[in-house]
Structures are given as C-alpha cells and as structure tokens.
Design a protein around this motif. Structure first.
Motif, PDB file in Angstrom:
ATOM      1  N   HIS A  40       0.815  -1.205   0.000  1.00 18.24           N
ATOM      2  CA  HIS A  40       0.000   0.000   0.000  1.00 18.24           C
ATOM      3  C   HIS A  40       0.856   1.266   0.000  1.00 18.24           C
ATOM      4  O   HIS A  40       1.931   1.299   0.584  1.00 18.24           O
ATOM      5  CB  HIS A  40      -0.922   0.008   1.220  1.00 18.24           C
ATOM      6  N   GLY A  41       0.344   2.291  -0.675  1.00 17.64           N
ATOM      7  CA  GLY A  41       1.047   3.567  -0.768  1.00 17.64           C
ATOM      8  C   GLY A  41       1.125   4.023  -2.213  1.00 17.64           C
ATOM      9  O   GLY A  41       0.545   3.417  -3.116  1.00 17.64           O
ATOM     10  N   ILE A  42       1.848   5.097  -2.439  1.00 21.45           N
ATOM     11  CA  ILE A  42       1.997   5.641  -3.800  1.00 21.45           C
ATOM     12  C   ILE A  42       3.064   4.837  -4.541  1.00 21.45           C
ATOM     13  O   ILE A  42       4.202   4.748  -4.068  1.00 21.45           O
ATOM     14  CB  ILE A  42       2.396   7.131  -3.752  1.00 21.45           C
ATOM     15  N   PRO A  43       2.723   4.233  -5.689  1.00 20.28           N
ATOM     16  CA  PRO A  43       3.734   3.481  -6.449  1.00 20.28           C
ATOM     17  C   PRO A  43       4.884   4.382  -6.880  1.00 20.28           C
ATOM     18  O   PRO A  43       4.685   5.556  -7.207  1.00 20.28           O
ATOM     19  CB  PRO A  43       2.942   2.970  -7.666  1.00 20.28           C
ATOM     20  N   ARG A  44       6.097   3.839  -6.887  1.00 23.51           N
ATOM     21  CA  ARG A  44       7.273   4.638  -7.230  1.00 23.51           C
ATOM     22  C   ARG A  44       7.374   4.914  -8.721  1.00 23.51           C
ATOM     23  O   ARG A  44       7.874   5.955  -9.134  1.00 23.51           O
ATOM     24  CB  ARG A  44       8.538   3.927  -6.757  1.00 23.51           C
ATOM     25  N   VAL A  45       6.937   3.950  -9.550  1.00 26.35           N
ATOM     26  CA  VAL A  45       7.130   4.079 -10.993  1.00 26.35           C
ATOM     27  C   VAL A  45       6.000   4.890 -11.624  1.00 26.35           C
ATOM     28  O   VAL A  45       4.905   4.998 -11.072  1.00 26.35           O
ATOM     29  CB  VAL A  45       7.214   2.692 -11.666  1.00 26.35           C
ATOM     30  N   VAL A  46       6.296   5.455 -12.797  1.00 25.70           N
ATOM     31  CA  VAL A  46       5.294   6.180 -13.579  1.00 25.70           C
ATOM     32  C   VAL A  46       4.622   5.198 -14.517  1.00 25.70           C
ATOM     33  O   VAL A  46       5.289   4.450 -15.237  1.00 25.70           O
ATOM     34  CB  VAL A  46       5.958   7.318 -14.388  1.00 25.70           C
ATOM     35  N   VAL A  47       3.305   5.169 -14.504  1.00 28.99           N
ATOM     36  CA  VAL A  47       2.550   4.270 -15.378  1.00 28.99           C
ATOM     37  C   VAL A  47       2.557   4.822 -16.794  1.00 28.99           C
ATOM     38  O   VAL A  47       2.183   5.973 -17.011  1.00 28.99           O
ATOM     39  CB  VAL A  47       1.103   4.105 -14.876  1.00 28.99           C
ATOM     40  N   PRO A  48       2.989   4.032 -17.794  1.00 30.04           N
ATOM     41  CA  PRO A  48       3.070   4.546 -19.171  1.00 30.04           C
ATOM     42  C   PRO A  48       1.699   4.786 -19.800  1.00 30.04           C
ATOM     43  O   PRO A  48       0.701   4.172 -19.420  1.00 30.04           O
ATOM     44  CB  PRO A  48       3.806   3.416 -19.919  1.00 30.04           C
ATOM     45  N   ILE A  49       1.683   5.683 -20.773  1.00 27.32           N
ATOM     46  CA  ILE A  49       0.490   5.916 -21.578  1.00 27.32           C
ATOM     47  C   ILE A  49       0.115   4.616 -22.289  1.00 27.32           C
ATOM     48  O   ILE A  49       0.967   3.815 -22.657  1.00 27.32           O
ATOM     49  CB  ILE A  49       0.765   7.028 -22.629  1.00 27.32           C
ATOM     50  N   ASN A  50      -1.183   4.394 -22.483  1.00 30.88           N
ATOM     51  CA  ASN A  50      -1.762   3.220 -23.164  1.00 30.88           C
ATOM     52  C   ASN A  50      -1.673   1.934 -22.339  1.00 30.88           C
ATOM     53  O   ASN A  50      -1.953   0.853 -22.861  1.00 30.88           O
ATOM     54  CB  ASN A  50      -1.126   2.983 -24.538  1.00 30.88           C
ATOM     55  N   THR A  51      -1.295   2.046 -21.055  1.00 35.19           N
ATOM     56  CA  THR A  51      -1.309   0.856 -20.204  1.00 35.19           C
ATOM     57  C   THR A  51      -2.752   0.376 -20.025  1.00 35.19           C
ATOM     58  O   THR A  51      -3.628   1.164 -19.670  1.00 35.19           O
ATOM     59  CB  THR A  51      -0.705   1.171 -18.820  1.00 35.19           C
ATOM     60  N   PRO A  52      -3.032  -0.906 -20.271  1.00 36.94           N
ATOM     61  CA  PRO A  52      -4.395  -1.427 -20.094  1.00 36.94           C
ATOM     62  C   PRO A  52      -4.838  -1.352 -18.635  1.00 36.94           C
ATOM     63  O   PRO A  52      -4.039  -1.508 -17.718  1.00 36.94           O
ATOM     64  CB  PRO A  52      -4.278  -2.888 -20.551  1.00 36.94           C
ATOM     65  N   VAL A  53      -6.124  -1.111 -18.443  1.00 34.64           N
ATOM     66  CA  VAL A  53      -6.715  -1.033 -17.111  1.00 34.64           C
ATOM     67  C   VAL A  53      -7.858  -2.039 -17.034  1.00 34.64           C
ATOM     68  O   VAL A  53      -8.717  -2.083 -17.909  1.00 34.64           O
ATOM     69  CB  VAL A  53      -7.243   0.390 -16.824  1.00 34.64           C
ATOM     70  N   GLU A  54      -7.842  -2.861 -15.978  1.00 28.23           N
ATOM     71  CA  GLU A  54      -8.842  -3.918 -15.815  1.00 28.23           C
ATOM     72  C   GLU A  54      -9.453  -3.852 -14.421  1.00 28.23           C
ATOM     73  O   GLU A  54      -8.821  -3.376 -13.476  1.00 28.23           O
ATOM     74  CB  GLU A  54      -8.195  -5.293 -16.009  1.00 28.23           C
ATOM     75  N   THR A  55     -10.676  -4.367 -14.299  1.00 32.40           N
ATOM     76  CA  THR A  55     -11.282  -4.490 -12.979  1.00 32.40           C
ATOM     77  C   THR A  55     -10.607  -5.636 -12.229  1.00 32.40           C
ATOM     78  O   THR A  55     -10.102  -6.582 -12.835  1.00 32.40           O
ATOM     79  CB  THR A  55     -12.791  -4.778 -13.086  1.00 32.40           C
ATOM     80  N   MET A  56     -10.581  -5.534 -10.910  1.00 23.64           N
ATOM     81  CA  MET A  56      -9.981  -6.576 -10.084  1.00 23.64           C
ATOM     82  C   MET A  56     -11.050  -7.560  -9.613  1.00 23.64           C
ATOM     83  O   MET A  56     -12.190  -7.164  -9.344  1.00 23.64           O
ATOM     84  CB  MET A  56      -9.276  -5.964  -8.873  1.00 23.64           C
ATOM     85  N   THR A  57     -10.672  -8.819  -9.526  1.00 21.66           N
ATOM     86  CA  THR A  57     -11.590  -9.829  -9.010  1.00 21.66           C
ATOM     87  C   THR A  57     -11.665  -9.699  -7.488  1.00 21.66           C
ATOM     88  O   THR A  57     -10.826  -9.042  -6.854  1.00 21.66           O
ATOM     89  CB  THR A  57     -11.114 -11.242  -9.373  1.00 21.66           C
TER      90      THR A  57
END
Length: 200
Positions: free
Chosen positions: A110-127
């Motif tokens: 938990h917390g703020i992720p260190r890496v920058v998420v790239p443009i066009n990264t797919p986003v999905e719902t979590m089970t």
C-alpha cells in the motif's frame, strides 16, 4: 475485465483512463462495470504497474453546445459523409499501491507506487480474490494502510469514497476480531466528521 487504457495523468498518483467503446472492441464495458469506488489494476503483458480506485467520471461530448450552422432539412443519405461518434467516457483513478508476488503468493503493497505508469497501459477491474490479496501483507495479515492517502487524494468525494471502501471491507469479513472493530470505528468516525462538517 478490461475497461480501457491510460491516456493522461494529473499527478504521480492520479491517472485518467479512457473507457473502451463499441468501436474499440465487441464486448465493451457497461456502466455497471466501472462504478464509483471500483478497484482496478493497471498492467500489461510485461508487468503489473499499480492498483487504483475509480473516484470520478467524466462524459465527454464535443457536440454539446455546438452552435454551428444546421441544415434546413434532413440530409440526403447518398451524399451524407460517414459520421464518427467522438463521445468518450473518462475515469479518474487514484493509485493506492501495487500487487506483489513472492513464491507464487501475491500480496498488497500500500502507498503511492514509485514508478510512472506509461500511456496506453491497459486497465482492468480486479476480481474479489485480487482485492482480498491486495489487503493482505507479505506475512498474510490484513492491512488498510492507504486510508489517509485516500482522504487526501480521492478528489472531491474523498470522504464518501473512503467510507464506501470501508463498508465493502467490513461486509467482506476479510478482517477479523480487533481489525474488524477498528474498521467499524474508522467508518463511524468518518460518518461523524461528514455529518458535523455538513452542519457548519
């Protein structure tokens, strides 16, 4: 289920997701798939990037208030050009951590992720299982360490979003004993603060 892709960021932990529509793929998401407080994961075929929560939506329609000239009669279908719908649904997502894996067992960081998420990264719902695993630490103990982060970075509806997440965690019975009682206390305290804030 895939919802869409990252198209923009407002900050290091605040990302905008463009929802897939019927022109993107056949089985595009329905409104029930991406509601307020929906847990999502941002990952592609190479790696997992982050876990987030949908905290706001925007319907983008460029034809709204378009005051340009209009035809006085219905256009001839033979000469009418193909019109492409430019409406879009955008999801505002606050990042709250990552899913890590060790010895085949996944757990939440938990917390703020260190890496920058790239443009066009797919986003999905979590089970439901992934949501439960995200709320377990490396030792297998339940955790809810993004409470204050969510209240600061959850947008205009941060208190309502945090309360909704708390209620869902309470109803899931993932937390036991003292931890469950602590969640109930947090939820009641948040409700009290909202009520007192509204009376001022």
């Amino acid at each position: 289920m895939r919802l869409g892709k990252v198209v923009k960021s407002n900050s290091h932990c605040d990302y905008i997701v463009e929802l897939d529509d019927e022109r993107s793929r056949a089985n595009s998401p329905t409104p029930d798939d991406y509601g307020f407080g929906c847990f999502v994961r941002l990952n592609d075929s190479d790696r997992h990037w982050a876990v987030g929560l949908v905290y706001n939506t925007q319907l983008f329609n460029p034809m709204f208030l378009n005051m340009g000239p209009r035809l006085s009669s219905e256009p001839d279908p033979v000469f009418a050009p193909d019109l492409i719908s430019e409406t879009r649904t955008l999801l505002w997502t606050v990042l709250i951590g990552t899913l890590e894996a060790e010895n085949g067992i996944s757990y939440g960081l938990h917390g703020i992720p260190r890496v920058v998420v790239p443009i066009n990264t797919p986003v999905e719902t979590m089970t439901e299982d992934e949501i439960h695993r995200f709320h377990r630490n490396r030792e297998g103990q339940s955790q809810f360490c993004y409470y204050s982060h969510l209240l600061r970075c959850g947008g205009t509806f941060a208190a309502q979003l945090t309360r909704q997440v708390l209620l869902e965690l309470i109803d899931s019975h993932l937390f036991k004993g003292e931890e469950q009682r602590a969640l109930n206390i947090l939820c009641k305290e948040l409700s009290w603060k909202e009520t007192m804030g509204a009376m001022r």
